[in-house]
Design a protein around this motif. Structure first.
Motif, PDB file in Angstrom:
ATOM      1  N   MET A   1       0.784  -1.236  -0.117  1.00  0.00           N
ATOM      2  CA  MET A   1       0.001  -0.081  -0.063  1.00  0.00           C
ATOM      3  C   MET A   1       0.827   1.235  -0.163  1.00  0.00           C
ATOM      4  SD  MET A   1      -3.176   1.107   0.217  1.00  0.00           S
ATOM      5  CE  MET A   1      -4.454   0.360   1.156  1.00  0.00           C
ATOM      6  N   ARG A   3       3.741   1.665  -1.379  1.00  0.00           N
ATOM      7  CA  ARG A   3       4.296   1.906  -2.691  1.00  0.00           C
ATOM      8  C   ARG A   3       3.281   2.551  -3.380  1.00  0.00           C
ATOM      9  NH1 ARG A   3       4.027  -0.420  -7.451  1.00  0.00           N
ATOM     10  NH2 ARG A   3       2.713  -2.282  -6.584  1.00  0.00           N
ATOM     11  N   GLN A   4       2.084   2.103  -3.433  1.00  0.00           N
ATOM     12  CA  GLN A   4       1.119   2.890  -4.293  1.00  0.00           C
ATOM     13  C   GLN A   4       0.849   4.357  -3.978  1.00  0.00           C
ATOM     14  OE1 GLN A   4       0.579  -0.455  -3.366  1.00  0.00           O
ATOM     15  NE2 GLN A   4       0.051  -1.299  -4.919  1.00  0.00           N
ATOM     16  N   THR A   7       3.475   6.388  -5.238  1.00  0.00           N
ATOM     17  CA  THR A   7       3.435   6.432  -6.632  1.00  0.00           C
ATOM     18  C   THR A   7       2.403   7.423  -6.969  1.00  0.00           C
ATOM     19  OG1 THR A   7       4.021   4.029  -6.686  1.00  0.00           O
ATOM     20  CG2 THR A   7       3.034   5.144  -8.740  1.00  0.00           C
ATOM     21  N   LEU A   8       1.229   7.633  -6.084  1.00  0.00           N
ATOM     22  CA  LEU A   8       0.151   8.581  -6.331  1.00  0.00           C
ATOM     23  C   LEU A   8       0.955   9.958  -6.246  1.00  0.00           C
ATOM     24  CD1 LEU A   8      -2.878   9.440  -6.550  1.00  0.00           C
ATOM     25  CD2 LEU A   8      -3.170   9.253  -4.090  1.00  0.00           C
ATOM     26  N   ILE A  11       2.882  10.735  -9.190  1.00  0.00           N
ATOM     27  CA  ILE A  11       2.288  11.096 -10.425  1.00  0.00           C
ATOM     28  C   ILE A  11       1.558  12.229 -10.222  1.00  0.00           C
ATOM     29  CG2 ILE A  11       0.220  10.263 -11.628  1.00  0.00           C
ATOM     30  CD1 ILE A  11       0.531   7.791 -11.191  1.00  0.00           C
ATOM     31  N   ILE A  15       2.336  15.486 -12.879  1.00  0.00           N
ATOM     32  CA  ILE A  15       0.967  16.184 -13.658  1.00  0.00           C
ATOM     33  C   ILE A  15       1.221  17.502 -13.514  1.00  0.00           C
ATOM     34  CG2 ILE A  15      -1.514  16.317 -13.604  1.00  0.00           C
ATOM     35  CD1 ILE A  15      -1.523  13.316 -13.121  1.00  0.00           C
ATOM     36  N   ILE A  18       4.055  19.276 -15.408  1.00  0.00           N
ATOM     37  CA  ILE A  18       3.840  19.231 -16.592  1.00  0.00           C
ATOM     38  C   ILE A  18       2.977  20.367 -17.050  1.00  0.00           C
ATOM     39  CG2 ILE A  18       2.549  18.023 -18.749  1.00  0.00           C
ATOM     40  CD1 ILE A  18       3.722  15.396 -17.776  1.00  0.00           C
TER      41      ILE A  18
ATOM     42  N   PRO B  50       5.172  -3.356 -12.189  1.00  0.00           N
ATOM     43  CA  PRO B  50       4.843  -1.891 -12.079  1.00  0.00           C
ATOM     44  C   PRO B  50       5.536  -0.778 -12.802  1.00  0.00           C
ATOM     45  CG  PRO B  50       5.732  -2.501  -9.879  1.00  0.00           C
ATOM     46  CD  PRO B  50       5.872  -3.726 -10.834  1.00  0.00           C
ATOM     47  N   TYR B  54       3.710   1.609 -15.477  1.00  0.00           N
ATOM     48  CA  TYR B  54       3.846   3.182 -15.499  1.00  0.00           C
ATOM     49  C   TYR B  54       4.292   3.805 -16.770  1.00  0.00           C
ATOM     50  CZ  TYR B  54       1.815   2.977 -10.827  1.00  0.00           C
ATOM     51  OH  TYR B  54       0.833   2.789  -9.787  1.00  0.00           O
ATOM     52  N   ALA B  77      -1.855  12.042 -18.264  1.00  0.00           N
ATOM     53  CA  ALA B  77      -2.093  12.241 -16.828  1.00  0.00           C
ATOM     54  C   ALA B  77      -3.284  10.994 -16.843  1.00  0.00           C
ATOM     55  CB  ALA B  77      -2.907  13.557 -16.424  1.00  0.00           C
ATOM     56  N   LEU B  80      -1.671   7.672 -16.673  1.00  0.00           N
ATOM     57  CA  LEU B  80      -0.979   7.369 -15.597  1.00  0.00           C
ATOM     58  C   LEU B  80      -1.996   7.092 -14.398  1.00  0.00           C
ATOM     59  CD1 LEU B  80       1.986   9.802 -15.772  1.00  0.00           C
ATOM     60  CD2 LEU B  80       2.256   7.348 -15.729  1.00  0.00           C
ATOM     61  N   LEU B  81      -2.840   7.855 -14.180  1.00  0.00           N
ATOM     62  CA  LEU B  81      -3.860   7.755 -13.053  1.00  0.00           C
ATOM     63  C   LEU B  81      -4.652   6.456 -13.263  1.00  0.00           C
ATOM     64  CD1 LEU B  81      -5.182  11.488 -12.850  1.00  0.00           C
ATOM     65  CD2 LEU B  81      -3.882  10.221 -11.011  1.00  0.00           C
ATOM     66  N   LEU B  84      -2.355   3.820 -12.125  1.00  0.00           N
ATOM     67  CA  LEU B  84      -2.308   3.798 -10.725  1.00  0.00           C
ATOM     68  C   LEU B  84      -3.517   2.889 -10.179  1.00  0.00           C
ATOM     69  CD1 LEU B  84      -0.975   4.692  -7.861  1.00  0.00           C
ATOM     70  CD2 LEU B  84      -2.426   6.581  -8.084  1.00  0.00           C
ATOM     71  N   ASP B  87      -2.850  -0.666 -10.474  1.00  0.00           N
ATOM     72  CA  ASP B  87      -1.790  -1.061  -9.310  1.00  0.00           C
ATOM     73  C   ASP B  87      -2.679  -1.629  -8.095  1.00  0.00           C
ATOM     74  OD1 ASP B  87       1.226   0.608  -8.255  1.00  0.00           O
ATOM     75  OD2 ASP B  87       0.421  -1.638  -8.306  1.00  0.00           O
ATOM     76  N   PHE B  88      -3.311  -0.462  -7.705  1.00  0.00           N
ATOM     77  CA  PHE B  88      -4.212  -0.781  -6.375  1.00  0.00           C
ATOM     78  C   PHE B  88      -5.184  -1.876  -6.588  1.00  0.00           C
ATOM     79  CE2 PHE B  88      -3.647   2.280  -3.341  1.00  0.00           C
ATOM     80  CZ  PHE B  88      -3.155   3.569  -3.769  1.00  0.00           C
ATOM     81  N   ASP B  91      -3.131  -5.294  -6.676  1.00  0.00           N
ATOM     82  CA  ASP B  91      -2.438  -5.648  -5.430  1.00  0.00           C
ATOM     83  C   ASP B  91      -3.564  -5.954  -4.165  1.00  0.00           C
ATOM     84  OD1 ASP B  91       0.662  -3.936  -4.998  1.00  0.00           O
ATOM     85  OD2 ASP B  91       0.174  -5.833  -5.764  1.00  0.00           O
TER      86      ASP B  91
END
Lengths: 271, 177
Positions: A1, A3-4, A7-8, A11, A15, A18, B50, B54, B77, B80-81, B84, B87-88, B91
């Motif tokens: 959890m 890691r995610q 990652t969020l 990201i 965003i 950018i 992963p 990504y 975006a 990528l979201l 994610l 990914d969730f 897992d």
């Protein structure tokens, strides 16, 4: 959890970065550099797609019929251009042109462009070409195929690429007239699904099936007598102040891979 | 991931991005239902890669944003979201590696992507005051159907040719024979 969640955060940071760098135009040189690399690849891939599309369309069709259809379509293209040019010459000979000297200097030159991507949304018509502001392309310039067949106009510009909105797109508008007349008789609006409609044609204007309609020349950067389409059907209600006509494009834009942007010579940075 | 893997995934991502922007519009219209990016991203997450997922999502999104003929609503975006979310889900929701798990993941992925696209659509309309072209729900349903076919094919091919999804039962001699 964990890691995610990490990652969020990454990201979201990417965003926001950018967006910020794009809005402040810091990313623009990199975007244009990548577009410059991707554009030739896109043009190549697009040509492969057209070849596949063409071959798939030939499946089940008798080879002779296909050849005959292709030959007739080419003849329609050439005859349409000849017809428009003939009428334009007749008009030019009949009327004294005060602006002849200015028109001879004016002229247009062609910037050849490859199509690198197309719209996939049904009933919309766009494509991207590999010419942009660096090549002198400007918003509103006409995009043609062959010897003078109007395909669309440039509606968005980047440094190395441009977006072209086709005549058949519902957002497209182009002023039209009859060949050689140069007087505005109506407006062509895209109807989606590769068809366009000429609207706001006065009731006293004589229009019939198989008539060729051309650009009127009243719009900036779009010269007159570019072929917009052939009248397929006239919709005339006597109670309406205007009539309409369904137009069939002269070329199928699905099979185009090379087009040309018409650039007025006076706007060429070299002049 | 090794350097060679990064290069291979990046090349695949650019190819998929070019497929979505340049090839898809030139092919016969029924090809519009075949959009393999999310299926391959799901496969990478099923393979417990992963970073590859990504990377593929990000690069193919960038290619789409740069040369697409239609407004993409910030594909980078969105993809990528969506990665994610996959990914969730991979897992914590679909914890086994099976065809059914892969199918459920792709459904979650496509629905998430559609949701993000909807958010982008309203953002474009009300904040940027520009048009974002959306395909209709029926088209998306058919795309989802093709996704299910694609992920099934990818999963079974990966199982058969790489044995990565095989459950290995160790053969151990017990003291009873």
């Amino acid at each position: 959890m964990q890691r995610q969640w990490k990652t969020l955060i990454i990201i979201i940071a990417i965003i926001i970065s950018i967006v910020f760098l794009h809005v402040t135009r810091v990313l623009v040189p990199f975007e244009e550099a990548f577009r410059g690399v991707l554009a030739p690849l896109g043009a190549l891939v697009s040509k492969v797609g057209i070849t596949v599309h063409d071959q798939a369309g030939n499946v089940g069709v008798d080879a002779q019929c296909k050849d005959r259809i292709d030959e007739l379509e080419r003849r329609i293209e050439h005859l349409s251009v000849d017809y428009v040019q003939l009428n334009a010459l007749k008009e030019e000979n009949a009327v004294l042109r005060k602006t002849l000297g200015f028109e001879e200097q004016q002229g247009y030159e062609l910037v050849i462009a490859n199509i690198i991507s197309r719209s996939v949304v049904p009933n919309r018509g766009f494509f991207t070409i590999d010419r942009g502001s660096k090549d002198g392309v400007e918003l509103g310039m006409a995009v043609i195929f062959g010897e003078g067949i109007y395909v669309g106009k440039v509606t968005r510009i980047y440094e190395r690429t441009s977006l072209v909105t086709l005549t058949t797109d519902p957002a497209s508008r182009v002023a039209i007239s009859k060949p050689g007349e140069h007087t505005l008789i109506g407006l062509v609006e895209g109807d989606g699904n590769r068809v366009a409609k000429a609207t706001l044609i006065p009731q006293d204007e004589v229009i019939s099936q198989n008539d060729v309609l051309v650009t009127s020349g009243t719009e900036e950067k779009i010269p007159p007598d570019l072929i917009v389409g052939i009248v397929n059907q006239v919709i005339d209600q006597t109670t309406d102040p205007f009539k309409e006509a369904v137009l069939e494009p002269v070329v199928q834009t699905d099979y185009l891979s090379i087009v040309a942007v018409l650039m007025p010579k006076v706007l060429n940075p070299e002049n | 991931m090794r350097t060679g893997s990064y290069i291979a995934v990046s090349a695949t991502a650019v190819t998929l991005g070019l497929y979505q922007t340049s090839l898809l519009g030139a092919l016969p219209s029924w090809f519009v239902y075949i959009q393999p990016v999310l299926s391959i991203v799901v496969l990478f997450f099923l393979l417990k890669r992963p970073q590859a997922g990504y990377l593929l999502a990000g690069i193919s999104g960038v290619v789409s944003d740069l040369i697409s003929a239609t407004p993409t609503g910030f594909s980078t975006a969105r993809l990528l979201l969506t990665a994610l979310v996959i990914d969730f889900a991979a897992d914590f929701i679909i914890t086994n590696r099976s065809v059914y798990g892969a199918a459920i993941l792709i459904v979650i992925a496509r629905l998430s992507e559609y949701l993000f696209l909807g958010v982008a659509y309203y953002f474009y309309i009300f904040i940027l005051e520009r048009e974002l072209l959306l395909q209709d729900v029926a088209t998306y349903a058919i795309i989802l159907g093709m996704d299910l076919v694609l992920i099934t094919g990818l999963f079974l091919s990966t199982s058969i040719f790489t044995k990565r999804f095989l459950t290995i039962i160790p053969f151990v001699k017990s003291k009873y024979g």
